[in-house]
Design a protein around this motif. Structure first.
Motif, PDB file in Angstrom:
ATOM      1  N   ARG A   1      -9.143 -35.609   6.469  1.00 62.93           N
ATOM      2  CA  ARG A   1      -9.081 -34.163   6.695  1.00 62.93           C
ATOM      3  C   ARG A   1      -7.645 -33.655   6.670  1.00 62.93           C
TER       4      ARG A   1
ATOM      5  N   VAL B   1      -5.226 -34.872   4.970  1.00 65.36           N
ATOM      6  CA  VAL B   1      -4.779 -34.892   3.580  1.00 65.36           C
ATOM      7  C   VAL B   1      -5.406 -33.736   2.795  1.00 65.36           C
ATOM      8  N   VAL B   2      -6.722 -33.564   2.931  1.00 70.35           N
ATOM      9  CA  VAL B   2      -7.403 -32.542   2.126  1.00 70.35           C
ATOM     10  C   VAL B   2      -7.006 -31.133   2.574  1.00 70.35           C
ATOM     11  N   PHE B   3      -7.025 -30.890   3.895  1.00 72.78           N
ATOM     12  CA  PHE B   3      -6.641 -29.551   4.357  1.00 72.78           C
ATOM     13  C   PHE B   3      -5.169 -29.270   4.044  1.00 72.78           C
TER      14      PHE B   3
ATOM     15  N   ALA C   1      -3.536 -30.489   1.432  1.00 75.58           N
ATOM     16  CA  ALA C   1      -3.459 -30.221  -0.014  1.00 75.58           C
ATOM     17  C   ALA C   1      -3.997 -28.828  -0.340  1.00 75.58           C
ATOM     18  N   VAL C   2      -5.107 -28.466   0.302  1.00 75.52           N
ATOM     19  CA  VAL C   2      -5.677 -27.124   0.068  1.00 75.52           C
ATOM     20  C   VAL C   2      -4.685 -26.053   0.530  1.00 75.52           C
TER      21      VAL C   2
ATOM     22  N   PHE D   1      -2.214 -23.111   9.387  1.00 77.44           N
ATOM     23  CA  PHE D   1      -2.658 -24.493   9.159  1.00 77.44           C
ATOM     24  C   PHE D   1      -2.109 -25.424  10.237  1.00 77.44           C
TER      25      PHE D   1
ATOM     26  N   PHE E   1      -4.897 -27.374  12.131  1.00 78.35           N
ATOM     27  CA  PHE E   1      -5.122 -28.733  11.618  1.00 78.35           C
ATOM     28  C   PHE E   1      -4.050 -29.745  11.999  1.00 78.35           C
TER      29      PHE E   1
ATOM     30  N   GLY F   1      -2.091 -36.818  -1.078  1.00 76.81           N
ATOM     31  CA  GLY F   1      -2.178 -35.388  -0.768  1.00 76.81           C
ATOM     32  C   GLY F   1      -1.371 -34.558  -1.758  1.00 76.81           C
TER      33      GLY F   1
ATOM     34  N   LEU G   1      -3.290 -34.403  -4.879  1.00 77.27           N
ATOM     35  CA  LEU G   1      -4.433 -33.507  -4.678  1.00 77.27           C
ATOM     36  C   LEU G   1      -4.004 -32.040  -4.751  1.00 77.27           C
ATOM     37  N   THR G   2      -2.815 -31.748  -4.239  1.00 82.61           N
ATOM     38  CA  THR G   2      -2.314 -30.366  -4.254  1.00 82.61           C
ATOM     39  C   THR G   2      -2.272 -29.842  -5.684  1.00 82.61           C
TER      40      THR G   2
ATOM     41  N   PHE H   1      -5.659 -29.068  -6.993  1.00 84.08           N
ATOM     42  CA  PHE H   1      -6.289 -27.872  -6.425  1.00 84.08           C
ATOM     43  C   PHE H   1      -5.729 -26.571  -7.009  1.00 84.08           C
TER      44      PHE H   1
END
Lengths: 187, 272
Positions: free
Chosen positions: A18, A20-22, A24-25, A58, A62, B157, B160-161, B164
């Motif tokens: 989470r 990592v994904v949050f 990156a988002v 964020f 997070f 990450g 991944l960025t 996205f």
């Protein structure tokens, strides 16, 4: 209702999927929305970048690592897209620290039941995190060889003014929108 | 709106290097030029930076706008701080050439020399930094950071960025269109508070939707055991002899310039 930023099962320092994904988002959102900015009338170079509000948000929601990641990587990606490379690396670190400080500040603030008060505390916490994180650009003294007055009056205070306006308005709005969804998802 | 990094230097000498070299060279160059006040020393460093930049094979047409922006911004910064005002200047012992009207700042040869040094420092920093933006394949950044001992998860990450970015742009466009159908118009007010408040109908749904989708991605990664074991990467990175030579050259430059700043002349402003 509470200002509690992270669910009890999450430490603000955890690096899991989470985080990592949050992260990156958030960094991708910051990079895309960060390309929009507008000048404050009456100033020469103070531009408001609405996306900076994402960094403390964020961080609050997070954790420290995600907050730092969003600010640092998001800013680096903007610089890469605009072609600046790593020239302003310390500004990217400063943006990352804004997210990290936001996470730390909101971790120690106890739950607040009043919604209005919670918005005020969220705005204030985000503003304090911004003020603390941006202090890192004092490294311009050594990196670029500028003097203290230049740092304070041409770099730090204009950046704080511009970013402060954005975080005070947008962080409470983002947080209020995310609160019910976070509760529903158990985050 | 184009938000994807441009790989303009593909196939060039620098693009064929290990991407870690391109990430580490700017760090060594920062060390070399930090606090160099002597114009002659700065010119030597700038010549090396120029050779390095040329090796990236970045076409001028592709980065003309970046250079115009960068040089305009830094020239304004230097002229205002180091010539027009005394915010960041060196007067030196020489006779004043002229005084700036309004501010009254006295300009000497030392002032002009120091201002030129600063401008060349910024420009040469851009020369070693541009290859990071234009000569590293975006897909190589994650593995390069992982090999630089950054946490494997955070390195992923970064990867991944970049993945996205296109979907985030698409979501932003879709949200703006959807809000316009509902009567949304971006504020034309000059009041920054009102302008920011008018962005809420775009920023909030884009962010919240991205977070909801992110939850699915995180669950999928958990199901595949993300982070359970040491991660391997499809791309293998290995330093070659040329990579070591480039790194060694910049390491030597950083060592020589640091010594010259402390024991030699490069820590002081040079006035002709």
């Amino acid at each position: 209702m509470s200002t509690e930023a992270l669910s009890p099962r999450h430490s603000p320092w955890t690096i899991d999927s989470r985080t990592v994904v949050f992260g990156a988002v958030g960094a991708a959102l910051y990079a895309v929305l960060g390309l929009f900015s507008f000048l404050i009338p009456g100033t020469q170079s103070v531009t408001v970048r609405p996306a900076v509000a994402l960094v403390p948000f964020f961080g609050k929601r997070f954790g420290v690592i995600t907050g730092f990641f969003v600010g640092f990587v998001g800013n680096v990606v903007i610089d890469l897209i605009q072609g600046a490379g790593l020239i302003w690396w310390n500004w990217s670190v400063a943006n990352g620290l804004v997210g990290a400080f936001a996470a730390l500040i909101f971790t120690v603030i106890p739950p607040i039941s009043s919604e209005a008060l919670r918005h005020v505390v969220t705005a204030l916490g985000a503003l304090i995190a911004t003020a603390l994180g941006l202090l890192f650009i004092i490294t311009d003294l050594w990196v670029l060889g500028i003097d203290f007055n230049t740092f304070l009056f041409l770099n730090y205070l204009p950046a704080l003014l511009a970013n402060g306006i954005a975080v005070v308005i947008l962080v409470p709005a983002l947080d209020a929108a995310w609160e019910p969804l976070a509760k529903r998802a158990g985050l | 709106m184009d938000v994807t990094p441009r790989y303009l230097g593909a196939g060039s000498f620098l693009a064929r290097r290990d991407p870690r070299v391109l990430l580490l060279v700017p760090v060594l160059y920062f060390v070399a030029v930090a606090n160099v006040a002597d114009l002659r020393g700065m010119l030597v460093c700038a010549a090396i930076a120029l050779v390095y930049y040329r090796a990236a094979g970045i076409p001028w047409r592709g980065v003309r706008a970046n250079w115009v922006f960068m040089l305009t911004f830094t020239t304004l910064l230097v002229v205002v701080n180091s010539v027009f005002t005394a915010a960041d200047t060196r007067v030196g012992a020489g006779e004043a050439l002229f005084a700036v009207p309004l501010t009254g700042t006295e300009v000497t040869w030392a002032t002009l020399s120091y201002a030129s040094t600063l401008l060349i420092r910024y420009a040469s920093l851009a020369m070693v930094s541009f290859p990071v933006a234009f000569a590293i394949a975006p897909s190589d950044l994650g593995v390069a950071l992982a090999r630089l001992r950054l946490s494997q998860r955070l390195a992923y990450g970064v990867d991944l960025t970049f993945r996205f970015l296109p979907s985030t742009v698409a979501a932003l466009r879709e949200t703006i269109d959807a809000q316009r159908v509902r009567g949304y118009e971006h504020s034309r007010s000059r009041n920054p508070f009102r302008k920011l408040a008018s962005l809420k109908p775009v920023v909030v749904p884009v962010t919240v939707n991205a977070l909801i989708d992110a939850e699915d991605t995180a669950n999928a990664m958990d199901l595949r055991g993300f982070g359970a074991k040491h991660r391997t990467w499809m791309r293998e990175l290995a330093f070659g002899r040329t990579d070591y030579l480039v790194m060694g050259g910049f390491l030597a430059l950083a060592a020589v310039m640091t010594a010259a700043k402390f024991f030699g002349p490069f820590g002081e402003v040079w006035a002709p």
